[in-house]
Design a protein around this motif. Sequence first.
Motif, PDB file in Angstrom:
ATOM      1  N   LYS A 297      -6.880  14.306   6.690  1.00 58.26           N
ATOM      2  CA  LYS A 297      -8.189  14.958   6.766  1.00 58.26           C
ATOM      3  C   LYS A 297      -8.534  15.586   5.426  1.00 58.26           C
ATOM      4  O   LYS A 297      -7.678  16.164   4.749  1.00 58.26           O
ATOM      5  N   ALA A 298      -9.796  15.468   5.021  1.00 55.93           N
ATOM      6  CA  ALA A 298     -10.267  16.176   3.837  1.00 55.93           C
ATOM      7  C   ALA A 298     -10.199  17.677   4.103  1.00 55.93           C
ATOM      8  O   ALA A 298     -10.562  18.138   5.196  1.00 55.93           O
ATOM      9  N   ARG A 299      -9.757  18.444   3.124  1.00 56.45           N
ATOM     10  CA  ARG A 299      -9.540  19.872   3.336  1.00 56.45           C
ATOM     11  C   ARG A 299     -10.805  20.615   3.750  1.00 56.45           C
ATOM     12  O   ARG A 299     -10.781  21.469   4.649  1.00 56.45           O
ATOM     13  N   ASP A 300     -11.924  20.267   3.122  1.00 60.98           N
ATOM     14  CA  ASP A 300     -13.146  21.055   3.332  1.00 60.98           C
ATOM     15  C   ASP A 300     -14.256  20.261   4.011  1.00 60.98           C
ATOM     16  O   ASP A 300     -15.424  20.654   3.953  1.00 60.98           O
ATOM     17  N   ALA A 301     -13.903  19.138   4.645  1.00 59.43           N
ATOM     18  CA  ALA A 301     -14.942  18.325   5.280  1.00 59.43           C
ATOM     19  C   ALA A 301     -14.363  17.638   6.508  1.00 59.43           C
ATOM     20  O   ALA A 301     -13.151  17.466   6.635  1.00 59.43           O
TER      21      ALA A 301
ATOM     22  N   LEU B 207      -2.883  18.459  10.741  1.00 55.89           N
ATOM     23  CA  LEU B 207      -3.597  17.854   9.622  1.00 55.89           C
ATOM     24  C   LEU B 207      -4.000  18.862   8.553  1.00 55.89           C
ATOM     25  O   LEU B 207      -4.668  18.491   7.582  1.00 55.89           O
ATOM     26  N   ASP B 208      -3.588  20.117   8.716  1.00 49.85           N
ATOM     27  CA  ASP B 208      -3.897  21.141   7.722  1.00 49.85           C
ATOM     28  C   ASP B 208      -2.839  21.084   6.618  1.00 49.85           C
ATOM     29  O   ASP B 208      -1.670  21.405   6.853  1.00 49.85           O
ATOM     30  N   PRO B 209      -3.205  20.671   5.393  1.00 48.77           N
ATOM     31  CA  PRO B 209      -2.192  20.533   4.335  1.00 48.77           C
ATOM     32  C   PRO B 209      -1.569  21.853   3.917  1.00 48.77           C
ATOM     33  O   PRO B 209      -0.494  21.871   3.323  1.00 48.77           O
ATOM     34  N   ASP B 210      -2.231  22.971   4.220  1.00 48.57           N
ATOM     35  CA  ASP B 210      -1.704  24.285   3.831  1.00 48.57           C
ATOM     36  C   ASP B 210      -0.857  24.929   4.925  1.00 48.57           C
ATOM     37  O   ASP B 210      -0.275  25.991   4.705  1.00 48.57           O
ATOM     38  N   ALA B 211      -0.779  24.294   6.102  1.00 43.41           N
ATOM     39  CA  ALA B 211      -0.023  24.876   7.209  1.00 43.41           C
ATOM     40  C   ALA B 211       1.444  24.472   7.095  1.00 43.41           C
ATOM     41  O   ALA B 211       1.790  23.467   6.474  1.00 43.41           O
ATOM     42  N   GLY B 212       2.306  25.264   7.717  1.00 44.05           N
ATOM     43  CA  GLY B 212       3.703  24.911   7.792  1.00 44.05           C
ATOM     44  C   GLY B 212       3.898  23.716   8.696  1.00 44.05           C
ATOM     45  O   GLY B 212       3.043  23.369   9.528  1.00 44.05           O
ATOM     46  N   PHE B 213       5.060  23.078   8.593  1.00 39.43           N
ATOM     47  CA  PHE B 213       5.326  21.859   9.337  1.00 39.43           C
ATOM     48  C   PHE B 213       5.212  22.096  10.844  1.00 39.43           C
ATOM     49  O   PHE B 213       4.710  21.265  11.586  1.00 39.43           O
ATOM     50  N   PHE B 214       5.708  23.234  11.322  1.00 42.23           N
ATOM     51  CA  PHE B 214       5.735  23.498  12.751  1.00 42.23           C
ATOM     52  C   PHE B 214       4.523  24.284  13.250  1.00 42.23           C
ATOM     53  O   PHE B 214       4.403  24.553  14.441  1.00 42.23           O
TER      54      PHE B 214
ATOM     55  N   ASP C  26     -11.359  21.444  -6.438  1.00 42.48           N
ATOM     56  CA  ASP C  26     -12.808  21.498  -6.243  1.00 42.48           C
ATOM     57  C   ASP C  26     -13.420  20.115  -6.049  1.00 42.48           C
ATOM     58  O   ASP C  26     -14.635  19.978  -5.891  1.00 42.48           O
ATOM     59  N   GLY C  27     -12.579  19.058  -6.067  1.00 44.46           N
ATOM     60  CA  GLY C  27     -13.068  17.707  -5.839  1.00 44.46           C
ATOM     61  C   GLY C  27     -13.827  17.102  -6.988  1.00 44.46           C
ATOM     62  O   GLY C  27     -14.409  16.024  -6.845  1.00 44.46           O
ATOM     63  N   ARG C  28     -13.817  17.718  -8.151  1.00 44.15           N
ATOM     64  CA  ARG C  28     -14.594  17.216  -9.289  1.00 44.15           C
ATOM     65  C   ARG C  28     -13.802  16.192 -10.101  1.00 44.15           C
ATOM     66  O   ARG C  28     -14.390  15.294 -10.713  1.00 44.15           O
ATOM     67  N   TRP C  29     -12.464  16.301 -10.111  1.00 42.53           N
ATOM     68  CA  TRP C  29     -11.650  15.503 -11.027  1.00 42.53           C
ATOM     69  C   TRP C  29     -10.538  14.761 -10.293  1.00 42.53           C
ATOM     70  O   TRP C  29     -10.058  15.208  -9.242  1.00 42.53           O
TER      71      TRP C  29
ATOM     72  N   LEU D 169       0.843  -1.194   0.000  1.00 45.63           N
ATOM     73  CA  LEU D 169       0.000   0.000   0.000  1.00 45.63           C
ATOM     74  C   LEU D 169       0.876   1.241   0.000  1.00 45.63           C
ATOM     75  O   LEU D 169       1.786   1.374   0.817  1.00 45.63           O
ATOM     76  N   GLY D 170       0.608   2.168  -0.918  1.00 49.35           N
ATOM     77  CA  GLY D 170       1.352   3.410  -1.000  1.00 49.35           C
ATOM     78  C   GLY D 170       0.582   4.567  -0.401  1.00 49.35           C
ATOM     79  O   GLY D 170       0.050   4.490   0.706  1.00 49.35           O
ATOM     80  N   SER D 171       0.475   5.659  -1.158  1.00 48.72           N
ATOM     81  CA  SER D 171      -0.132   6.887  -0.647  1.00 48.72           C
ATOM     82  C   SER D 171      -1.640   6.746  -0.485  1.00 48.72           C
ATOM     83  O   SER D 171      -2.294   5.939  -1.145  1.00 48.72           O
ATOM     84  N   ILE D 172      -2.190   7.567   0.430  1.00 50.83           N
ATOM     85  CA  ILE D 172      -3.638   7.671   0.634  1.00 50.83           C
ATOM     86  C   ILE D 172      -4.038   9.122   0.423  1.00 50.83           C
ATOM     87  O   ILE D 172      -3.431  10.027   0.998  1.00 50.83           O
ATOM     88  N   SER D 173      -5.041   9.368  -0.406  1.00 51.56           N
ATOM     89  CA  SER D 173      -5.475  10.736  -0.706  1.00 51.56           C
ATOM     90  C   SER D 173      -6.989  10.845  -0.553  1.00 51.56           C
ATOM     91  O   SER D 173      -7.732  10.007  -1.077  1.00 51.56           O
ATOM     92  N   LEU D 174      -7.427  11.877   0.162  1.00 51.74           N
ATOM     93  CA  LEU D 174      -8.846  12.234   0.225  1.00 51.74           C
ATOM     94  C   LEU D 174      -9.081  13.454  -0.658  1.00 51.74           C
ATOM     95  O   LEU D 174      -8.265  14.386  -0.662  1.00 51.74           O
ATOM     96  N   ASP D 175     -10.171  13.453  -1.387  1.00 51.36           N
ATOM     97  CA  ASP D 175     -10.452  14.655  -2.164  1.00 51.36           C
ATOM     98  C   ASP D 175     -10.883  15.772  -1.209  1.00 51.36           C
ATOM     99  O   ASP D 175     -11.289  15.498  -0.074  1.00 51.36           O
ATOM    100  N   PRO D 176     -10.768  17.037  -1.609  1.00 50.19           N
ATOM    101  CA  PRO D 176     -11.035  18.148  -0.678  1.00 50.19           C
ATOM    102  C   PRO D 176     -12.412  18.095  -0.032  1.00 50.19           C
ATOM    103  O   PRO D 176     -12.581  18.547   1.109  1.00 50.19           O
TER     104      PRO D 176
END
Length: 933
Positions: A605-609, A550-557, A97-100, A47-54
Motif C-alpha cells: 500500500k502507498a503510505r499516504d494514498a 500493510l503499514d510500513p511503519d508498524a511493528g511486525f505483530f 515526499d514522493g518527489r524523487w 521479477l524482484g521488489s515492488i515499490s510504491l511511492d508514498p
Amino acid sequence: MTHRRCRRWSIPFPVVVLLLGLHHPSGVLAQERATLTPEDYGKWESLGSISLDPRGEWVAVTIRRVDESEEIRLRRADASVEEVVLEHATGPVFSPDGRWLAWRQGVSPDARESADGPVRNRLGLRDLESGRDTILVEMRSFAFRDDGDWLAVLGHPVADSVGADLLVMRPGGGPPTLLGNVDEFAWQDGGTLLAVTLKTAWRDANGVTLVDPEAGVVRSLDSRNADYRELTWREDSGTLAVLRSVESEARTEESHDVLVWGDVNDPAALATLDGSGGSELGDTLRITEYAGITFSDDGGTVFVGVRPWEEVPADDESGPSEESVPSPEEETAAEDSPDDPDPAESADVQIWHWNDDLIIRAQEWRASQIARQTLTAAWHLGADRVLVMGRELQEPASLTDNGAWALVPDFTPYLFQRRFGSGAADWYRVDPADEEWTLLSQGLESSPSASPDGRTALLFEGDHWVAVDLASLERTRIDPQGEVDFLRSLEDYDYPGPRPSWGVAGWSTDGDAAYLNDRLDVWRVDLSSGDVTRITPGAEDGRRYRMLNLDPDAGFFDQPEVEAGEAIWFSVFDPATKASGYARGRPGEVEILRLEDAIVTGLTKARDADRYALRMERWDDSPDVFVSDGADLEDLTQVFETNPFQAEYAWGRTELVSYTTDAGHDLQAILAYPANFEEGRQYPLILYQYERLSDGLHRYRVPSERSYYDYQTWSQQGYFVLMPDIVYEPGRPGPSALDAVEHALDAAVATGHVDPQRMGLIGHSWGGYQAAYLPTRTHRFAASVAGAAITDFISFMGAVHWNGGLPETGHWETGQARMARPAWEDLTGHLESSPVNFIHELETPVLLMHGDSDGVVDFRQGLEYYNYARRAGKPVILLVYPGADHGLREESQQVDYHRRILEWFGHWLKGEPAPEWITEGETWVEREKRMGG
C-alpha cells in the motif's frame, strides 16, 4: 534510459487472467511454436521488489535476467505513460515526499567482468516531476531525510583514508555540504538533523558531528583518539547515543563508553556510562558494539551488550635486568643445558569431549558468532545505575518492544536434550529495574511472544496457550475445550517429538487482545478472560487465512483493534486448489477481495494514498504487476509485464493429481505437461521429489542452465514433470516415500498421457536420498539422478554437518530424517530405510552427484553407494565436482551438471544415443586433456 510500452488492463481481473491464459497455448496450437533452447535463456526475466511511492503516483520494480543484467522499471501507477527503464540499476528508493527516486547505478555484466579493479555503484537520481535523470558520485550507501528534502550519500574511502566523503545535498538544488572522513551517518528520526561519526587514519580527529543542513551548520559533539560506533537516535526525539571505544593495557580487546545526549541542541545534556571500569560494570565486563544501542519507550533506560573483559596474559618471557647480566660461565652452562619447551605443548590436536554441549567443529564454525555473544545491560539514566540481565552468554535476553521487561531462557536443565535437536528451556521474566528473576514457565519448546506494549507474554505449553501478565504474573489459560486446536496435527507436522503451535498472528494496538492461528483460521483472544473468537471463515470455506499489516511503519505483530472499526487484511490460500489472494474485514464479516488460480503475493500500500500494488504469476504466466485504486482490489491495472516474448514459444501447463497412500494420507502432486504436448501421445516423465511440493502449483519457473534441477527446462525438453507430496511415518522415511511415490506415479499414469516404461526419478540432498533409495525398492524407474544423497543410515547417523558443526544425531531423530530413535534402539528400521542395504536389488541406472567438499552430506556417502553398487555389478555413475559444497556454485559446474542430467534422461527415457561418458566413462588422462592440462 529507454522506454517500453506496457498494456493497461481496465477490465475486471478475472477476465484479465483469461486473456493472459490465451498467450500460453496448449494442445495442437503449441506445435506452431518452438520450444526453448539454451540460446534463448539469457533474456528471461525474474521479477524482484515492488515499490510504491508514498503518494501512490509511481511504482518501481527490479528485474534480473538469466544473463545477469539488471534494471529498474518505473511507471505511473495509473499506467498513463510508457514505462521507463533504468538500465543496470538496482535498489530503488522513493523519497518520503514522493518527489524523487534514488537507486544504485551499476554497469553491464560485460563491463563488470572486464574491469581491472573494483566496480562501484554510483548514485542515480530521478526527478519524478520533470523526468530528468542524474548519475552522481560513487557511493556505498544513501538515505533520504524523513521529509524527503535532503539526501545523504556516503562514498568509499580513498587512498590511505579509513573514512569517506559524505555528500549532504538537497535533490532539488542548492548548496550541498561535503564532510570528509565519515564512517557512519544517521538522520534524526522525524527530525531535521544528521549525525555522523568521523574516522581518520591518525585518529586524533575522530568524533561525533552534528549537521544542520538547512542552516549550513556543522558542529562537533565529541572528539578524541577513539573509534565511534553505533549512532542511534531515539524514536521521534532529539536524543542521540553512540559508543566510544576504550582501551586498557591490562585487558584484551576494547570496551566502550556509552554517550547519550538527551537533547543534541543542549551540550550540557550529555550522560556518559564509563566503559573502562569506572561504572557499576567494573573492569571484568566490557561494553561491545555487537548488540547496538536500544532505548526504552520513555528514554529513561539504555540497553547495550556486555561480555567478559579478559586480562592480558602475563608475559613469562621478560629478559634479564641490567643488574643480573649472566657471566660467561653461566652462558656456557645454559648452552649445555637448553631449556627448550616441550614440543607436545604446541601440538596441533583437537580434543572432542563427550560432554561438550557444542562439539569442537561447531565451536570452530561459530567462533566469530560465539565471540559476539553478549549479555544485556540496562543503564538507568536518571539513577545512573547499571544492571546486567542474563547469566550465560549463550542465553540471550529478549527485550519487550517498550523495554519494560526482558525474557531470558535457562538451558541448563535441558543441555543433554538440546544437543540432539530439542529446543527446551525454562523462561524467566527479568526486571530491568532490579534484575529480579521470576520463573514464567518450564520446559517450553518455543520462545515466548511478548505484546508490543510489554504487558503480556504468550507461552505455548504443550498443547495450549497461556497469557501471562508480566507485571502481576497472573496467568490466563487459553483452552477453548475442543472449539479450536492451536496444536499442529500429525498430518501437518510429521516430525517426531513435540509438535508446535500454528503461531501468533499479532496483537491489538491497545494490547488487550492477541490473535492466534489454527490450521485455517485466525482467532481473537481476550487476554483478560481467555475467551476466543474466530474472525475468519476458514473452517467453512476450507481456505487458510493469515493476517497482514500493510503499514510500513508498524511493528511486525501490530494489528488494529477491531473494536475501533479498523478492518484487517488477510492473505488467503486454498490448500485444495492452490488458489490464493487477499481478504479484508472484521470478525464475522471477512470478505474475499481477490482469489485467483495463481500465486497472488506482494500486496503493498502507498503510505499516504489508497492505492495498492500486487504481483500475480502462474506456471504458464510470468509474474506481472497490477495496481488497484482502492482497497476493494476490484479494478486492477496491469502496469508491468515480464517476459512478453514467452508468447513466441510453446509452453506447458500444470494440474493437480490426487492420491491416497497405503498409510491413509490423502495427498496431491503437481503434474506439469510437456511444452509441446499433443493429445493422444504418451510422454516420458521425470519425478522430482522433496517432501511437500504441491503448494508450488502456480509458481513460474525461469529456464536457466545454471539451475540444474530446472523443471521448466524438462518440460521444454518434452517431459512430464511430477512433483508429489510425501508424509513420513516416524522411523520409516524410506517406506513412507516409497508409499507416496508409488501412488503418485499411479495417478500420473492414469491420465493416459505418461509412458509407464519411460519414467525417471531425481532429487537432491533429502530428495537425493530418496532418488538413491527408491530404485532399490521398486523397478518402475528407467533411470535416476541422486544429488548429494544420504546413502547409509548406519554411518550417516554418526556424521557431522561440517557446515555449522551440527551433529547429525539431532537432525536424525527429530529432524528431517524422522528416525525417532538411534540406530541401536531400532536397527531394523535403520536398515529398512538405508539405500545401501538393498543395493543388490538395484536394477535402475543411477547417476550420483557429489561435491568433494560437501559440508552437509559427506562426499563419502556417495562413495559408499558407488562402491557397493560397483561390487554388486550395478549400473551407477558418480559425478564428483572438486571443491564443490552441498550445492554447486561455479557456473561451469552448474552448467555441466545441468547438461549431463539432460543427457542421462535423454538416453534412458527417450532412447537418444548415449554420450561416451555414459557408455565408457572418462579416464584421468582424458579428463586432464579436456581440462586443458
